[in-house]
Design an enzyme around this catalytic site. Structure first.
Site, PDB file in Angstrom:
ATOM      1  N   THR A  71      -2.795   1.116  -4.557  1.00  0.00           N
ATOM      2  CA  THR A  71      -3.260   2.212  -3.712  1.00  0.00           C
ATOM      3  C   THR A  71      -4.621   2.727  -4.159  1.00  0.00           C
ATOM      4  OG1 THR A  71      -2.681   4.437  -2.894  1.00  0.00           O
ATOM      5  CG2 THR A  71      -1.831   3.842  -5.069  1.00  0.00           C
ATOM      6  N   ASN A  72      -5.530   2.828  -3.202  1.00  0.00           N
ATOM      7  CA  ASN A  72      -6.801   3.500  -3.457  1.00  0.00           C
ATOM      8  C   ASN A  72      -6.526   4.999  -3.491  1.00  0.00           C
ATOM      9  OD1 ASN A  72      -8.321   1.130  -3.430  1.00  0.00           O
ATOM     10  ND2 ASN A  72      -8.902   1.323  -1.289  1.00  0.00           N
ATOM     11  N   GLN A  73      -7.054   5.687  -4.473  1.00  0.00           N
ATOM     12  CA  GLN A  73      -6.851   7.129  -4.621  1.00  0.00           C
ATOM     13  C   GLN A  73      -8.193   7.813  -4.860  1.00  0.00           C
ATOM     14  OE1 GLN A  73      -3.972   8.959  -4.112  1.00  0.00           O
ATOM     15  NE2 GLN A  73      -3.181   7.019  -3.322  1.00  0.00           N
TER      16      GLN A  73
ATOM     17  N   ARG B  69     -11.211  -1.390  -6.364  1.00  0.00           N
ATOM     18  CA  ARG B  69     -10.940  -0.699  -5.102  1.00  0.00           C
ATOM     19  C   ARG B  69     -10.742  -1.712  -3.980  1.00  0.00           C
ATOM     20  NH1 ARG B  69     -10.939   4.028  -2.945  1.00  0.00           N
ATOM     21  NH2 ARG B  69     -11.728   4.337  -0.849  1.00  0.00           N
ATOM     22  N   LYS B  70      -9.632  -1.562  -3.236  1.00  0.00           N
ATOM     23  CA  LYS B  70      -9.429  -2.434  -2.086  1.00  0.00           C
ATOM     24  C   LYS B  70     -10.591  -2.223  -1.115  1.00  0.00           C
ATOM     25  CE  LYS B  70      -5.302  -0.734  -1.399  1.00  0.00           C
ATOM     26  NZ  LYS B  70      -4.072  -0.372  -0.721  1.00  0.00           N
TER      27      LYS B  70
ATOM     28  N   ASP C 152       0.875  -1.157   0.000  1.00  0.00           N
ATOM     29  CA  ASP C 152       0.000   0.000   0.000  1.00  0.00           C
ATOM     30  C   ASP C 152       0.924   1.222   0.000  1.00  0.00           C
ATOM     31  OD1 ASP C 152      -2.354   1.583   0.290  1.00  0.00           O
ATOM     32  OD2 ASP C 152      -2.073   1.626   2.464  1.00  0.00           O
ATOM     33  N   ARG C 153       0.415   2.392  -0.289  1.00  0.00           N
ATOM     34  CA  ARG C 153       1.266   3.581  -0.335  1.00  0.00           C
ATOM     35  C   ARG C 153       1.141   4.421   0.932  1.00  0.00           C
ATOM     36  NH1 ARG C 153       0.172   8.558  -4.206  1.00  0.00           N
ATOM     37  NH2 ARG C 153      -0.624   9.344  -2.244  1.00  0.00           N
ATOM     38  N   ASP C 154       0.008   5.125   1.077  1.00  0.00           N
ATOM     39  CA  ASP C 154      -0.151   6.051   2.200  1.00  0.00           C
ATOM     40  C   ASP C 154      -0.238   5.283   3.523  1.00  0.00           C
ATOM     41  OD1 ASP C 154      -0.246   8.205   0.383  1.00  0.00           O
ATOM     42  OD2 ASP C 154      -2.393   7.936   0.099  1.00  0.00           O
TER      43      ASP C 154
END
Length: 181
Positions: A57-59, A106-107, A13-15
Site C-alpha cells: 500500500t502506498n501511504q 512506490r507503486k 492493495d489496501r484502500d
C-alpha cells in the site's frame, strides 16, 4: 486467468480493496477504517488458497505529515486482528510513505514486491497476483512480472487496456467465488 493454488502469493492493495477508500483524502485513524462488507469473508477464503497473502500500500499521507506513522501501525494491527478473527490471515504488510512518485518502492514501481521477496524468498512473481483498484496497482504487478486483477470498487467504469489487467471483477467476494469454485 490462471487458477492460483497454495504455491501462489496474493498481493492486495489496501484502500479501495480491503477497506472503503476516502475520496480525495487518506485513512488517518482506525476510526476511519471501514472494511468492505465482503472483504473479511473473501480473505478467509483466500487464506485457504494462497501460500502467502501480502498487503502492498502506498501511504503518501504519512510522508506528507497528514497521517501519523503510529496511527498507521494501529490501523494495520487492528485490521490484521479483525482478519484473523474472521479466519483469514495477512502474512506481511509493506507500505511506502514516499511522496515522490518516482520512488522505487512506490507503486507502480516494484519495490514493495521486491521487499516481500527478500522477506519471503520462496515468492515467485510468475505465481503471484496483485488485486488493486488503480492503474498503478496493475502497473506494479506488470513491473514485477505478476498476474493482475482490477477491482472495480472505486472506478467501475474505467476500461483498462488488456495488457494491464488479466481480469476485472466488482468485489473481493466475486474473485473469491471465481477462484474457489
Amino acid at each position: 486467468m490462471v487458477k492460483p493454488d497454495n504455491n501462489w502469493t496474493l498481493f492486495l492493495d489496501r484502500d479501495g480493496v480491503i477497506n472503503i477508500e476516502k475520496e480525495n483524502d487518506y485513512i488517518h485513524t482506525w476510526d476511519e477504517f471501514v472494511f468492505y462488507h465482503d472483504a473479511l469473508d473473501a480473505i478467509q477464503k483466500f487464506a485457504k488458497l494462497f501460500r502467502r497473502i501480502i498487503i502492498v500500500t502506498n501511504q503518501k499521507g504519512v510522508g506528507k505529515g497528514l497521517t501519523k506513522e503510529e496511527d498507521l501501525a494501529v490501523i494495520h494491527q487492528k485490521m490484521t486482528n479483525a482478519i484473523e478473527t474472521a479466519g483469514g490471515r495477512i502474512d506481511a504488510i509493506f507500505y511506502c510513505t514516499d511522496i515522490n512518485d518516482d520512488s522505487p518502492c512506490r507503486k507502480p514501481n516494484a519495490g514493495m514486491a521486491l521487499q516481500a521477496q527478500q522477506h519471503f524468498p520462496d515468492i515467485n512473481f510468475s505465481h503471484s497476483v496483485i488485486v488493486g483498484n488503480n492503474i498503478s496497482d496493475m502497473e506494479f504487478g506488470r513491473n514485477a512480472g505478476m498476474h493482475t486483477v482490477f477491482l472495480r470498487t472505486t472506478q467501475p467504469g474505467l476500461v483498462l487496456p488488456p495488457a494491464l489487467a488479466d481480469m476485472a471483477v466488482n468485489s473481493l467476494a466475486s474473485l473469491a467465488e471465481i477462484w474457489t469454485h
